[in-house]
Design an enzyme around this catalytic site. Structure first.
Site, PDB file in Angstrom:
ATOM      1  N   GLY C  14       0.833  -1.194   0.000  1.00 42.64           N
ATOM      2  CA  GLY C  14       0.000   0.000   0.000  1.00 42.64           C
ATOM      3  C   GLY C  14       0.866   1.241   0.000  1.00 42.64           C
ATOM      4  N   HIS C 240     -20.359   9.352   5.983  1.00 48.93           N
ATOM      5  CA  HIS C 240     -20.113  10.795   5.867  1.00 48.93           C
ATOM      6  C   HIS C 240     -21.419  11.491   5.512  1.00 48.93           C
ATOM      7  CE1 HIS C 240     -18.447  14.630   4.708  1.00 48.93           C
ATOM      8  NE2 HIS C 240     -17.241  14.235   5.083  1.00 48.93           N
ATOM      9  N   SER C 254     -16.584  17.798   0.987  1.00 53.69           N
ATOM     10  CA  SER C 254     -15.827  17.896   2.224  1.00 53.69           C
ATOM     11  C   SER C 254     -16.576  18.550   3.375  1.00 53.69           C
ATOM     12  CB  SER C 254     -14.554  18.695   1.966  1.00 53.69           C
ATOM     13  OG  SER C 254     -13.873  18.920   3.168  1.00 53.69           O
ATOM     14  N   ARG C 289     -19.561  13.554  12.348  1.00 53.15           N
ATOM     15  CA  ARG C 289     -20.205  12.970  11.179  1.00 53.15           C
ATOM     16  C   ARG C 289     -21.324  11.995  11.510  1.00 53.15           C
ATOM     17  NH1 ARG C 289     -14.597  12.291   7.732  1.00 53.15           N
ATOM     18  NH2 ARG C 289     -14.375  14.525   7.357  1.00 53.15           N
ATOM     19  N   SER C 395      -8.155  11.682   9.927  1.00 51.93           N
ATOM     20  CA  SER C 395      -7.725  10.495   9.176  1.00 51.93           C
ATOM     21  C   SER C 395      -6.369  10.730   8.523  1.00 51.93           C
ATOM     22  CB  SER C 395      -8.750  10.090   8.129  1.00 51.93           C
ATOM     23  OG  SER C 395      -8.872  11.067   7.133  1.00 51.93           O
TER      24      SER C 395
END
Lengths: 48, 248, 557
Positions: C14, C240, C254, C289, C395
């Site tokens: 990754g 979200h 966003s 959220r 995050s």
């Protein structure tokens, strides 16, 4: 349902059972020693 | 609006195979884009002649026009497929791989040359390390805004595909990697190595290979003022050449 | 030049922010990295993070403190995050920002040239550093550049367009390598490694349409889960509140929109109703959220007040100066215009909640070791830092911070860990052969099911039963349905038998992993008989909702 710190202030741990291919759920304690749990309520500001 | 959209797709089974066309119909829906249509073909890979074929191969990730992966030639123009809305383009829709790059299969291409070029221009800041060293320098907010604009380049390759000087006839590394040199030369720490980057651009495939055709700026999906920065770099490279000559 | 055999070899799977930072740390400590990725690492999903990255910079005269960031994160996570781990992260945050600044991340700056800060959900202080509305892209690029520098120096070997298939354990059960497949040539190869770090991101694709990239399928996590790695808290899936619903993907709008003053509303009795502001006077549109998503869901689904009766509400920026918007949110407003065809500077956007992030993931200790020695996990694929709900802009922070922890720890294990026996060439070949056989078997599948259609069905199932509101009957039904899907997987028919870039065969393999991961999410949700953070369990009586309580945040709902 409300939050249940008594039973569920624990991490969910999932293990894979290769025989049935199903998840096995257990719970594990974790460190929450620094900030005492309190009710979560965004209608009011946090107390300073 | 008809209930079906026709796609004419240029396919190729492998790197050394001959290309051929196949046609597919996809159910129309509002907001349909080219990637979504290719996904529908995956679910039912049947051509208009009723032939079941392997699904079309292409590259995509974010579907938000930030990752750069899904660049292909749509109705003759290099662009990102995820934001190519069916409503806004001519039908039938022609899809082709961007043949400036080696084709792996169908619309999937190998753009590793672009990442290699970023090595040539030394596209990074020479950091001492990822540790803490007091404060970072203050930066002029206007310069930072220019840097932000250039830093949107997602290495998609549209500008290379559109540039007449990128290809087998020339070794030009292309507008995108060239302009990245300008980005690092703007940074208060990055500019320490500006001479290295400018010297790299004097070499074969560097900025002298740019023919100023202005095609790149037309196709850049991020609206980066590529020609403006290429011109600025050209001046910087010339200045550097004089400096090299007179050793100052 | 002879190869230095004493160099430690770390395999990192990754190339998002966590994997790249781990790579840099390993290189700085003298190690060598084999870096595996589905795509050129510069195209990793980290670049979809828009709004910013939290760090207590305290440069806005608001007396922000690291403790306040700590408390907001723990409180926002409904007290399910390991507090020692969170404390480490928030303390490191300001230093990480300065490092990114030095690397050349073009953060948005104030007139004085210092980093600007913005508001974000669940926090009362300006604490979010940002680069317009493409913060993740800019941070990822800076790390990509640094890794390229290490690549030139010979410390990093990239395996881009390679898919991780599974780890290889030695006879003591210690992870000593991995098997991967080249996605273009289809070559399958086994690799030795002193430590393996998974930094493979979230499992969004398990839900079909979500804000994640198509590569965020959770397949690697599921693969090591099937090899004995423990998964922790998988039921905590962040929805979200503000995404543009789409048939191919829900595109993120966003939280920065609300951070910069955006308001959420619907019409009620013919007048705009700013329901978040009314329900949550203290935080208004900047509630976390999970809270915002549930409120939107309630307004649309239970009260029927969505726009034109559909599942949409307005996210409104039209009252804000357009020059200001351009500077702070430019990138995403352009995206909205492009995909929806309307200008959010002039008309309110139409949005609805979407699956976005997984708080849960592979269980790790505080230095990112999994329960399998030699295997580590870092970034969204691990379960650390966010508890039951992640705060916006935490995050990017956890991705970056976890990489700075996992990288050095991987080197420590490589040098001093009890790694047991070496893998012989025969061991490697046996592992390779096993994967080859599985792959060859997939190529012979000639049933009647289409893998992409099955995937679509799974997404619908997960949205129906394991999304914003969950009840035990539904979760039981979901488990039954998922098991049926797992059976139907065996009846997939392959149309593509090509030896070049066979995306269909790879997807079939990923799909099986995704179904098994979906079962872990669902079972975790079924067993947790409470509501906490993103996991909201309702009780049905005679098919009707009996109580409507969510954690302690019950008042306004």
């Amino acid at each position: 349902m409300g939050r249940d710190d008594e039973r569920f202030m624990k991490i969910t741990i999932v293990n894979y059972d290769p025989k049935t291919e199903e998840p096995i759920v257990t719970y594990r304690d974790f460190d929450h020693s620094l900030i005492k749990p309190r009710a979560r309520n965004y209608a009011v500001a946090k107390k300073e | 609006m008809p209930d079906k959209v026709r796609f004419i797709i240029e396919r190729q089974d492998g790197p050394n195979e001959k290309p051929y066309n196949q046609e597919f119909d996809v159910d129309y829906r509002p907001g349909l884009n080219v990637v979504a249509a290719l996904m529908e073909i995956q679910k039912n890979p049947v051509t208009v002649d009723g032939k079941r074929v392997p699904p079309v191969t292409w590259e995509c990730n974010c579907l938000e026009k930030v990752c750069g992966a899904c660049m292909m030639v749509i109705n003759g123009r290099a662009r990102q497929a995820c934001c190519a809305l069916v409503d806004e383009i001519k039908k039938p829709i022609h899809l082709q791989p961007a043949r400036t790059f080696p084709v792996i299969r169908d619309l999937l291409i190998d753009r590793s040359v672009m990442f290699e070029s970023l090595k040539k221009i030394q596209g990074w800041v020479e950091l001492d390390g990822s540790w803490d060293v007091k404060d970072a320098p203050i930066q002029n907010p206007y310069t930072a805004q220019t840097a932000y604009e250039i830093s949107h380049c997602m290495t998609c390759g549209c500008c290379l595909e559109a540039c007449p000087n990128v290809g087998p006839q020339s070794d030009f590394i292309g507008p995108a990697p060239t302009v990245q040199a300008y980005l690092f030369n703007l940074h208060p720490l990055g500019k320490f190595d500006a001479p290295k980057r400018l010297n790299a651009l004097m070499e074969k495939g560097g900025i002298t290979s740019c023919g100023n055709s202005q095609n790149c700026v037309e196709v850049c999906p991020k609206s980066i003022k590529l020609t403006t920065y290429l011109a600025q770099l050209n001046r910087d490279v010339n200045k550097q050449a004089l400096k090299n000559m007179f050793n100052f | 030049m002879a190869k230095d055999m004493s160099k430690k070899k770390i395999a990192i799977v990754g190339g998002g922010i966590s994997g790249l930072l781990a790579t840099i740390k390993v290189c700085e400590l003298g190690g060598e990295v084999d870096l595996f990725s589905y795509c050129p690492v510069k195209r990793s999903h980290s670049l979809c993070a828009q709004g910013g990255i939290n760090a207590c910079m305290d440069t806005k005269g608001e007396h922000d403190s690291i403790y306040e960031h700590f408390d907001d994160t723990v409180y926002g996570g409904d007290f399910l995050a390991d507090q020692i781990a969170v404390k480490g992260m928030v303390e490191a945050a300001p230093k990480l920002i300065k490092m990114f600044d030095r690397m050349g991340v073009p953060f948005t700056r104030t007139s004085e040239g210092v980093l600007d800060l913005r508001n974000f959900g669940g926090q009362k202080h300006k604490r979010t550093c940002f680069a317009g509305s493409t913060t993740g892209q800019q941070i990822l690029y800076a790390l990509d550049e640094q890794v390229r520098r290490w690549e030139v120096k010979g410390s990093v070997h990239k395996f881009e367009f390679w898919e991780f298939i599974k780890i290889i354990k030695n006879r003591e059960g210690i992870c000593r390598g991995l098997v991967a497949q080249n996605m273009n040539t289809m070559e399958i190869r086994a690799f030795r490694a002193d430590t393996v770090i998974l930094a493979t991101g979230g499992p969004g694709q398990v839900f079909g349409r979500c804000t994640a990239s198509t590569i965020c399928n959770g397949s690697a996590v599921s693969a090591v889960y099937q090899q004995g790695a423990e998964i922790a808290n998988p039921e905590f899936i962040q929805i979200h509140p503000t995404a543009i619903p789409g048939s191919d993907k829900n595109r993120l709008m966003s939280e920065a929109c609300r951070g910069e003053g955006g308001r959420v509303w619907v019409y009620k009795d013919g007048k705009p109703w700013y329901f978040l502001e009314e329900m949550y006077p203290a935080y208004g549109n900047l509630v976390p959220r999970d809270v915002a998503s549930r409120a939107i869901y309630k307004v649309c689904v239970h009260m029927g007040l969505g726009i034109n009766g559909e599942n949409r509400v307005y996210l409104d920026l039209s009252h804000i100066d357009s020059g200001y918007l351009e500077r702070k949110l430019g990138g995403i407003l352009e995206m909205y215009s492009e995909f929806v065809g309307q200008d959010p500077r002039k008309v309110p956007m139409e949005i609805f909640p979407s699956v976005h992030y997984s708080m849960g993931g592979i269980w790790v200790d505080r230095v990112h070791n999994t329960n399998i020695p030699g295997l580590m996990a870092s970034g969204e694929c691990d379960y650390q830092y966010h508890g039951a709900n992640r705060l916006g802009a935490n995050s990017l922070l956890s991705a970056a911070y976890s990489g700075t922890v996992s990288g050095p720890e991987a080197m420590k294990w490589a040098k001093t860990g009890n790694k047991g026996s070496e893998l012989s060439d025969a061991d490697l070949e046996a592992a390779r052969r096993e994967v080859q056989n599985e792959y060859d078997k997939i190529l012979t599948m000639n049933g009647s099911e289409n893998a992409h259609k099955l995937h679509h069905e799974m997404g619908d199932l997960m949205y129906k039963y394991v999304a914003i509101e969950r009840d035990n009957n539904g979760l039981d039904a979901c488990l039954v349905e998922l098991k049926k899907l797992l059976k139907r997987w065996n009846d997939i028919g392959i149309t593509d038998h090509s030896p070049v870039a066979n995306q269909e065969a790879m997807f079939v393999r990923q799909l099986r992993n995704m179904i098994l991961y979906a079962m872990a999410i669902t079972k975790g949700a079924r067993m947790r008989d409470e509501s906490r953070g993103a996991h909201a369990k309702i009780v049905l009586e005679n098919g009707k909702q009996k109580r409507y309580l969510w954690g302690a945040t019950t008042n306004a709902l």
